[in-house]
Each structure stands twice: as structure tokens, then as C-alpha cells.
Design a protein around this motif. Structure first.
Motif, mmCIF file in Angstrom:
data_model
loop_
_atom_site.group_PDB
_atom_site.id
_atom_site.type_symbol
_atom_site.label_atom_id
_atom_site.label_comp_id
_atom_site.label_asym_id
_atom_site.label_seq_id
_atom_site.Cartn_x
_atom_site.Cartn_y
_atom_site.Cartn_z
ATOM 1 N N ILE B 129 -4.428 1.898 -0.684
ATOM 2 C CA ILE B 129 -5.696 1.296 -1.122
ATOM 3 C C ILE B 129 -5.854 1.415 -2.634
ATOM 4 C CG2 ILE B 129 -8.215 1.677 -1.105
ATOM 5 C CD1 ILE B 129 -7.587 0.365 1.405
ATOM 6 N N ASN B 130 -5.563 2.573 -3.178
ATOM 7 C CA ASN B 130 -5.720 2.786 -4.620
ATOM 8 C C ASN B 130 -4.899 1.805 -5.438
ATOM 9 O OD1 ASN B 130 -7.522 4.951 -4.476
ATOM 10 N ND2 ASN B 130 -5.861 6.448 -4.299
ATOM 11 N N SER B 131 -3.635 1.647 -5.055
ATOM 12 C CA SER B 131 -2.775 0.772 -5.857
ATOM 13 C C SER B 131 -3.120 -0.695 -5.619
ATOM 14 C CB SER B 131 -1.304 1.045 -5.565
ATOM 15 O OG SER B 131 -0.976 0.619 -4.268
ATOM 16 N N ARG B 133 -6.130 -2.018 -4.961
ATOM 17 C CA ARG B 133 -7.307 -2.479 -5.717
ATOM 18 C C ARG B 133 -7.062 -2.398 -7.218
ATOM 19 N NH1 ARG B 133 -11.270 2.281 -3.487
ATOM 20 N NH2 ARG B 133 -10.250 3.981 -4.554
#
Lengths: 404, 404
Positions: B129-131, B133
Motif C-alpha cells: 500500500i505504501n509504495s 500510493r
């Protein structure tokens, strides 16, 4: 007989108000009116702190020029002004040229960095729609990046605003509302984020009523804004800023630095050879450039002295729009060769400074306002500007009605 | 008598399916179950191309682990696994340690860059998810920057996707839908933006049915995607990529490079000393690591050979979830000391590859699907995964119902 040709440069507050007033005053046969603007839209400069913070979408703060001009009377040219040749009564555009009989210069403001090292390279400034939404997207990207780094760098999340004048205060007010949303969006604890407002003067909102200033600072501090007052920015670097207070030098690391401490008139004023101070021309009582009976200057490129205190009126939307009204009247007098030109005298109704969408301070008709009543008044002011530019229809489309 | 302790590492498809099946099978008194995950949420890895492109908000593609586990039976620990000490039956976490009787390793995949220079430094990859977005916000920022530059650099707007496998194709499909929205948002003509998909193999979607591949490529080209097939990425730089086809070397300048061409199992597999190939362990028929009767490995860290073609099954969500079911059954057998463990045999129902939200290709139950019927089936597949993880309630909350 050839109709006199009026060319208006810029569709900001001053230029657009000149245009919409002129198209009401003059008949189709009386003059040829040309409005030149870089973009096909006008934007509300005084709302850009909201666009920058990400609390208002940029499309809510702009509208098409075509929607407010009378096409039977005004020709709109979307182009960028490159130079003004007053001796030849010509304007050089990126993609062409225009001759004029009367010229209105309404080219707005630029950021003034006072020669502070690194500001141009590393700091953002709120110049227009493009730069405002770039600030918004930069912060989004920085917050999205934070959780991707093997070793988290909290300083990435620090936002520095240079200047606690009107723009700086309004900006930190919006940021204080925006940051919790950003934290939620990107899974970041709120306490990791710092909003720091740096001001070289010995107080925030210099010149404003001290009681109101104290209210503003207290409210903003309560929302998590840190103030560094009496502190000058000495340099801006890739990593943040270097500040000095008295003889103490300090580095503040920050992922975002926004310079909101100085504006000046357009560089085209200097290029065209008008006598000026930082791109602003001290106009005659009718708003004309000294020595140029055919050139009016309105908005942030003009300088009008408030005789009562012997200081210039501040470059505000309110003054720019009132100049547009007077400029249109005076142009009509000149075109018709009859009547008397009007001496420009601003009618200052007051000033409201927002502290986020739900709070504000202000002085309106001489009365101090705080909190929700000031916030209400701010939205009335914003909607009134829309009304003057494009009537009730524009207010309905773009107005601010989130009163409570 | 002490209850046996089962520790499950990772709440991806494999780990979460093991957990939710195990909590159905075992009573509170039969075993202690601990689930460890870095985040307090599970995300749909197979939806991350949409999050990256910005066509699906990341909150739509994740849900809280707490919402699907039975807290009376499963203890959830939010922490990051640092190492596995099989000899001591211990797991080292960033903030503590855990002992186990049975271990399930479901630590997922990582990006594999095959040593290509600069990819790690300059290319994004869809890891979580972090990468995902961050990729979305990076593109937003790049598009917001474009109009701010004195000399516009069109190459900023070029998006390169490395790899025309499943992930690469699904990503360019979403990008083809997203780019027109970005152009509208940031006042950029669509024709300034290039989406380039680079693939080293001699065809897109290697191994897929050629008729379906041709359909996919044609449809994506129609939406403005450029393919460079049989073209290898030699290097990634700050400015873009360097590719080679036959002996022709070419530089492609790009503001965004996304590497979607290779995955491998977690580096913790190697660190823990399991015999592996690129972080994947060739498990025994019951899904256990060779030589470790108390360690199951499921999902992308496991390698299961398809005997019919003597090649490994691809690391997909479908296989991972089926492994979770078998793993839970086998753990119940071991805990109870009765019954027979089940040999893992994937039941491949088919594969659907989306080409944006409105188009897809696929083979389902042996039947070829194109266009809207394939796109419909893709959403059915996505909703079914949610159903298996969290039941009908989760489907209602996070499911995809934009069928037409």
C-alpha cells in the motif's frame, strides 16, 4: 472613423473588473476592447492559500474568462505578454503583437525573495493556480513517501511557512486543518508533523490590531502551529531553512518550505521602462503611469499613497477591484472626449484574515470580529468578489456557503 | 497440559486464509494462535495496480485484520519480523520475540530487479500500500509540476512500465484510464503524455493464449499505450531508462518509471537459512519446508511444482489462498495428533487480466473471455477473494460492483 482600441493586460482582479465595467459602459460602436490573459481562466488569488493547503480544489477557485465577458464587445486573446513598447503603443505577446490607443496594465504580483539565498531554488511560493496545486501535490507526495523509507525521517513532515503576514497566517490556518487529513490518508501519527511559521518582524500580522493578533496566534497554536517570531530566514537549502534570532543561528530541517512573506509587481513593469519601486508604479490620481496619458495601471502593479498615513495602500484584491471600476470610468471619459475623469479613492470596508475554514479575525466597518462571525464575514467577502466579477450566477457556481 | 502454539507470520492472502480457516477448525482449548503482521491491515495485493495508477483509493483495497479474526481464538501482534530461528523455534520481531510449536511463514513477495543498474534507486515498484500510493502521488506531483516550469519538459510526462507480464499489463490498462483524468486535473493536453510498456520477452503476457494477448495489446494501443516488445531495460537513471533491442541502444526520458517485471520471495527466507530459490522454498506435499516438520510455508514464499508441465505454479493470490486452506487443515491434524494431512493440489479456476476497469481478457473454466464479460468476471474474482477472507460483510464494504 476608426474606433479607439483599448487593450487590457491581465484578467486578475484589476484587469477583469476594468473589463466587465467597461463592457457595461461602452457601446459596441464606441471602442474596440481586447483583453489579454495567459490562461483562459481567472482565479481568486486570495483563495490560493486554500488551494495550496489542499482544502479547496483549484477548480473551485477559478472560472473561465469567457463566462464573464460580453463577446460582442470584448475580444479575448489567450497569450503571454512579453514586453510593452509605450513609445510605439504596442504590446509584444509570445505569439503576436497588439497595437493600442489606450492600455491597461494589470499584470499582478510576483514573489519577492529579497535576495535570500536558496529561496528561489528550494522554496515554493503561492504565485498562481499552477504553483498552488504544485504545493498541494508536493505535500501529498512527501507524506506518501514517509512510510516507504527504511529509516523514517520525521523532518520530511515538517512544513515551514516563511512570513506571518496576511498570506502566511491564512496559509498556516488552512494547513492546521489539512494536516490531520493528510495524516489519516497516509497512516502518519499527527504528532510527527510540525507546522512552523517564521516571521522576521517582532509580531505576527504586523500592523494589525494587537488584540486580534493575539487571538489568531493563540488559536493557531492550539491547532498545533509553532510560531518563530522576530526570527529571520537567512537561507533556504535542499534540507530546510537556516534562521537567526538575535545572534542565535538554527537549522530547521523541513520537507516543505513555502515562502509567503513578500510580493512585488510584475517584472514587465521594469522591462517596459516605467518608473517603479519593486515593479509597482506610483500612478497619478486617475491611475495613469506618470508621463503616459494613455496607460492606466491597476492592481498589484500600481502604487497609491494613503495620504492620511503617508504610506501606500496594501496590494489587495479589494483595492485592485475598486481601481478597475475607476479605470473603466476614466477610459470611458477619454474615449468619448467628454466628462471629467474620477480621482481614485479607495473605500476600505475592512479586512478579514481567515484562520482555517471555521475561524477568522477581522475589522469590518471599524468593528473587530473574531471566530465564527469573522469566518462568516470572510465568506461574504469572497462571494462579493465573485458577484462583482460575474454576477449572481458565478456566486452560485463558485461561491462559499459552508458557513457553519 | 500446555496448548500448542501456532504462530503465523504475515496477513497476506496465504497467512490470512490460514488464520481464518484455522479459527473455524480449532476450539479455544485446542491451540494458541498468534498472527503477526507489520500493519494492522490486510491489503489486496492484486488490486495494487489500481491504487498505483490512482483509479482506486487505497482504503478501498485494504481492511483491518481485526475485522476478520476471531479475537477469542487468535491473538494479533502488529510487528515486523526480523528473523526466524528454526533451531530454537523462535521468531525475532522488531519489538519482541515469539516462541512457537508450529510456524506458518507467509511473508509474501519482494521486487526482483535482476541486478539491473539503477532500478532500485530510480524506479518505483508495486510492493505494498505504501509504495502504491507513493506512485500515485508521484505522478500527481509530476503532472502538477509540468506547467510551473519556464521551459516545459514533455519527457516529465512520460510513464514507463517495465514488464508486460500480468502486473505490467494490468498497470498500463489502469494508466490508460487515469492519464486523461490527470490531464484534465492539471491542464495538460493528452497528446503530451506517453505510456510506454517495455518487455524483454518476444511477446506481451508470455505464456498466455496468443489470441487473447493480441486482443489485449490492440485494445491498449487504441487507448494510447506504446509497446516496446523484445526490448530489454539495461539501466534506469534519474532521467529515465536505457533500453536495447537487438543491438540498438536507446534512451527513453521519463518522469516516472515503474518496475513491474519481477518478484521473488521474502529475503527473510534466505536469512532464516531455508533452502530456497530467490526466496521461495520448494515445499513438501503438505506445504512444509524440507527438513522442518513444524514449519509451513504458504503464498509467494512457497514453490509448488505443477507436475503436468514440470514447472512451478505462478505465485498468485489464487494459489496462496488455496494453500492457506490446506495449511489450516494440516495444522489441525498435527495439533490433534489424529487424521491424515492433505496433499496440496491447486484447483486453478482460471486467470483474468484486467485492461482498465472496463475491459479484460481471461480464461475461466477453460473458456476464453474478452471485453465486458471478462471484466465482469474479474470483479467476481476480486469479490470472491474478499468473501473467502471476511465473508459477505466484507464484500459489501470493499467489493467491486461497478460492473458496467
Amino acid at each position: 472613423m476608426r474606433k479607439p482600441k483599448i487593450v487590457i493586460l491581465g484578467a486578475g482582479y484589476g484587469g477583469l473588473m476594468t473589463t466587465v465595467n467597461l463592457q457595461k459602459k461602452l457601446g459596441v460602436s464606441e471602442a474596440e476592447i481586447v483583453l489579454v490573459n495567459k490562461n483562459d481562466y481567472h482565479y481568486e488569488t486570495t483563495w490560493l492559500h486554500e488551494v495550496s493547503a489542499g482544502t479547496l480544489h483549484h477548480d473551485r477557485s477559478r472560472f473561465k474568462v469567457a463566462d464573464v465577458i460580453d463577446k460582442s464587445k470584448v475580444k479575448f486573446v489567450q497569450d503571454t505578454v512579453v514586453d510593452i513598447k509605450t513609445a510605439e503603443k504596442r504590446v509584444i505577446l509570445e505569439n503576436g503583437e497588439l497595437e493600442y490607443d489606450y492600455l491597461v496594465v494589470a499584470l499582478g504580483y510576483e514573489s519577492e525573495t529579497f535576495g535570500i539565498k536558496g529561496l528561489k531554488e528550494y522554496a515554493f511560493s503561492i504565485a498562481n493556480i499552477n504553483s498552488a496545486r504544485q504545493i498541494r501535490e508536493h505535500m501529498d507526495y512527501i507524506f506518501a513517501t514517509y512510510n516507504n523509507e527504511p529509516v523514517k525521517r520525521d523532518e520530511l513532515l515538517t512544513i515551514v511557512v516563511g512570513g506571518a503576514g496576511f498570506t502566511g497566517i491564512e496559509l498556516v490556518g488552512e494547513l492546521a486543518n489539512r494536516v490531520p487529513q493528510l495524516c489519516k490518508e497516509f497512516d502518519i501519527p499527527r504528532e510527527k508533523v510540525r507546522i512552523i511559521c517564521v516571521e522576521a518582524a517582532p509580531m505576527a500580522l504586523p500592523g494589525f490590531d494587537p488584540e486580534l493578533v493575539e487571538y489568531a496566534v493563540t488559536q493557531l497554536e492550539r491547532k498545533g502551529v509553532e510560531f518563530k517570531i522576530g526570527t529571520a530566514i537567512k537561507e533556504c537549502t535542499e534540507d530546510g531553512i537556516i534562521v537567526a534570532k538575535d545572534d542565535q543561528v538554527e537549522e530547521i530541517k523541513a520537507g516543505t518550505v513555502i515562502w509567503a512573506a513578500g510580493v512585488r509587481g510584475s517584472h514587465l513593469i521594469e522591462k517596459a521602462g516605467f518608473e517603479n519601486m519593486r515593479g509597482r508604479v506610483k500612478v497619478d490620481p486617475y491611475l495613469r503611469a506618470p508621463g503616459h496619458d494613455d496607460v492606466f495601471i491597476v492592481g498589484d502593479c500600481s502604487l497609491v499613497i494613503n495620504e492620511e498615513i503617508n504610506r501606500p495602500y496594501p496590494p489587495t484584491a479589494q483595492v485592485a477591484m475598486q481601481e478597475g471600476v475607476t479605470c473603466a470610468k476614466n477610459l470611458a471619459v477619454l474615449v468619448r472626449g467628454q466628462g471629467e475623469m474620477e480621482v481614485f479613492k479607495p473605500d476600505l470596508k475592512g479586512t478579514v484574515c481567515s484562520l482555517g475554514h471555521d475561524d477568522a479575525i477581522g475589522i469590518v466597518f471599524g468593528r473587530k470580529l473574531f471566530g465564527s462571525s469573522a469566518s462568516f464575514m470572510k465568506k461574504v467577502v469572497d462571494n462579493r468578489a465573485l458577484f462583482l466579477q460575474g454576477g449572481a450566477g458565478l456566486v452560485m457556481k463558485k461561491g462559499k456557503f459552508n458557513f457553519f
